[in-house]
Design an enzyme around this catalytic site. Structure first.
Site, PDB file in Angstrom:
ATOM      1  N   SER A   8     -10.061   0.590   6.977  1.00 38.78           N
ATOM      2  CA  SER A   8      -9.438   0.626   5.656  1.00 38.78           C
ATOM      3  C   SER A   8      -8.972  -0.717   5.126  1.00 38.78           C
ATOM      4  CB  SER A   8      -8.258   1.601   5.659  1.00 38.78           C
ATOM      5  OG  SER A   8      -8.711   2.928   5.788  1.00 38.78           O
TER       6      SER A   8
ATOM      7  N   LYS B  61       0.838  -1.193   0.000  1.00 35.33           N
ATOM      8  CA  LYS B  61       0.000   0.000   0.000  1.00 35.33           C
ATOM      9  C   LYS B  61       0.878   1.250   0.000  1.00 35.33           C
ATOM     10  CE  LYS B  61      -3.834   2.160   2.578  1.00 35.33           C
ATOM     11  NZ  LYS B  61      -4.746   2.012   3.740  1.00 35.33           N
TER      12      LYS B  61
ATOM     13  N   SER C  82      -9.363   2.830   2.883  1.00 40.89           N
ATOM     14  CA  SER C  82      -8.375   3.422   1.995  1.00 40.89           C
ATOM     15  C   SER C  82      -7.487   2.404   1.286  1.00 40.89           C
ATOM     16  CB  SER C  82      -7.490   4.398   2.776  1.00 40.89           C
ATOM     17  OG  SER C  82      -6.761   3.728   3.791  1.00 40.89           O
TER      18      SER C  82
END
Length: 523
Positions: free
Chosen positions: A225, A124, A201
């Site tokens: 997330s 990520k 996210s």
């Protein structure tokens, strides 16, 4: 450690598109990758074979000598070249890093060792570092951030277990919303319906796994997330207990421990495998998590026993449940009863104003500090062209927080954590939806809009998930339902602090009872 020559400190904005497979250059690059994949396929690994393997099976094949890390990397790159132009999940490729890593392992004679031997993974692009590469945090202010001089501890542990990082996945600016859309990287699309959000996210991570680029992708969770994108994309998403996985060495604690790292995956055993590889105290950190009774992969072979399950139906934001979410909740209750578990309704004694107030204070002040550090490095003040609309509002509100406000937020974290341990004096697990609504259309939760419009639309997205971040408890999203339109629906299971073993045993039982592996997004 290997480095990626595509990312350098002196890159100008004009050269930035070369780093991103979202840009036009991806098609030309893809042709070369597909040619290399054809060679790998002739050696025994077809595109269908690759997508049919989870990380567990990949590592077993590498250790047995029937596959190599190079073949798996070629397959991952080929799949990325094929589908990423549609989903926009991967924003940076670090192919040279991955190939150098594999070469070093082969030279050292350990290319087929480790629990994650040869497994290709994506990282990520948020507060996570890979030596010799940049991290953009989804923000134009960090567009030309310097290359990292170190690798984050969690990623280093994955590498030590044999995993092969080869790129990064998209996130919204600073991970501030539950969709993955940014002015820097554009819109990440849900592989199940390209008009819809992949969640956030960690939406890039979830879209990459759901699209078959990788079986597992690194993700982080500070307010839902991991779990929200897992729910929207039909995946397994476990947020570990506070401090179960390391956050350093850049920062040993994220958002007072509310933010933690782990993965999204297609199978429960992959989640257990990566949690085993990543968990444990980090040298230098003042924070510890409860020690394990046994490795998590061993927990999967143990029956969960008869569990006392509390059902929470009402979101703390008061958002009503979508019909498909409510139906999946009822189906899950029936499944649990059929497996012999006990069910009881529960109303949580949590003040949502205190919860979201404390959480927002911590996020805002952490963001303010991060932006100030970047401004000092750049020698200038951030402008509206650097930051999205909602980010600017968050920063403005954070400027009004003083030391007393931060201390009070920390006290709220402690009170809520203590309050959330009390239900587990009676129950083993709490069941709830992950979100009140189905995945929204792209554009509804982006950060580039007016605050009032954003806040109203966000009410249904994080009303169930933020609680475990503040309380620190482990929680897992499982793909247990589907809407009439074909969108995945996840259900959320939360356990007492340190009880990931309970969640994984139950998740394994549910997966075996009604397998979801055959349900795949079709691109």
């Amino acid at each position: 450690m290997p480095t990626d020559p595509q990312t350098t400190d002196t890159d100008s904005p004009a050269s930035w598109p070369r780093r991103s497979v979202l840009k036009a250059g991806a098609v030309a690059v893809g042709a070369g990758l597909l040619g290399r994949f054809a060679s790998a396929a002739s050696a025994g690994l077809s595109a269908n074979d690759y997508q049919g393997l989870d990380a567990w099976a990949m590592a077993e094949a590498v250790r047995a000598g029937s596959l190599s890390g190079e073949e798996l990397l070629a397959a991952a790159l080929a799949r990325c070249a094929l589908v990423n132009p549609k989903v926009a999940a991967v924003n940076m490729l670090h192919e040279d890093y991955a190939r150098t890593l594999l070469s070093q392992r082969r030279s050292a004679g350990n290319s087929a060792q480790g629990a994650l031997a040869g497994v290709p993974i994506l990282l990520k692009d948020l507060n996570t570092y890979l030596q010799g590469t940049s991290t953009s945090n989804g923000c134009r202010l960090f567009r030309d951030a310097p290359q990292a001089t170190f690798t984050s501890t969690l990623i280093a542990r994955y590498e030590q277990a044999g995993a092969v990082p080869f790129g990064k996945t998209t996130c919204p600016e600073f991970g501030l919303t539950t969709t993955t859309e940014s002015l820097l990287w554009g819109q990440t699309r849900n592989p199940w319906n390209l008009a819809m959000s992949a969640g956030g996210s960690s939406g890039g991570a979830a879209a990459a796994v759901a699209a078959g680029i990788v079986p597992v992708a690194h993700a982080t969770d500070g307010g839902g997330s991991i779990r929200i994108p897992a729910s929207y994309c039909g995946l397994v998403g476990l947020k570990p207990s506070r401090y179960r996985t390391p956050s350093g060495p850049a920062h040993y604690e994220g958002w007072f421990g509310a933010s933690v790292g782990n993965v999204v995956s297609r199978s429960v055993r992959d989640t257990a495998l990566f949690l085993d590889a990543g968990q444990g105290h980090e040298p230098g950190s003042a924070y510890w998590s409860a020690p394990l009774a046994r490795p998590y992969v061993e927990e999967l072979r143990r029956e969960p026993g008869k569990l006392r399950v509390a059902v929470v139906r009402q979101s703390l934001t008061g958002a009503p449940l979508d019909a498909a979410v409510a139906a999946t909740l009822e189906q899950t209750i029936k499944q649990l009863l059929g497996l012999g578990h006990e069910i009881e309704e529960l109303q949580l004694a949590i003040d949502p104003r205190e919860l979201f107030g404390a959480h927002g204070t911590v996020i805002g002040t952490a963001l303010l500090n991060l932006v100030h550090e970047r401004e000092q490095a750049l020698g200038r003040t951030a402008t509206p062209q650097d930051l999205e609309q909602i980010t600017q509002v968050v920063l403005k509100r954070a400027q009004a927080v003083n030391g007393v406000g931060m201390y009070q937020a920390r006290q709220s974290f402690e009170r809520i954590g203590a309050a959330m341990e009390r239900p587990f004096e009676r129950f083993d697990v709490i069941l709830s939806p992950v979100t009140a609504n189905l995945t929204p259309a792209l554009g509804q939760l982006s950060l580039d809009q007016h605050w009032d419009s954003y806040a109203q639309r966000a009410m249904g997205s994080a009303g169930f998930t933020v609680l475990a971040n503040v309380s620190g408890q482990p929680a897992i999203s499982l793909p247990l339902g589907q809407s009439d339109s074909g969108l995945p629906v996840g259900m959320l299971f939360t356990a007492r602090l340190g009880a990931e073993d309970v969640l994984l045993r139950l998740a394994s039982q549910l997966e075996q009872d009604r397998p979801w592996a055959a349900r795949r997004a079709v691109l």
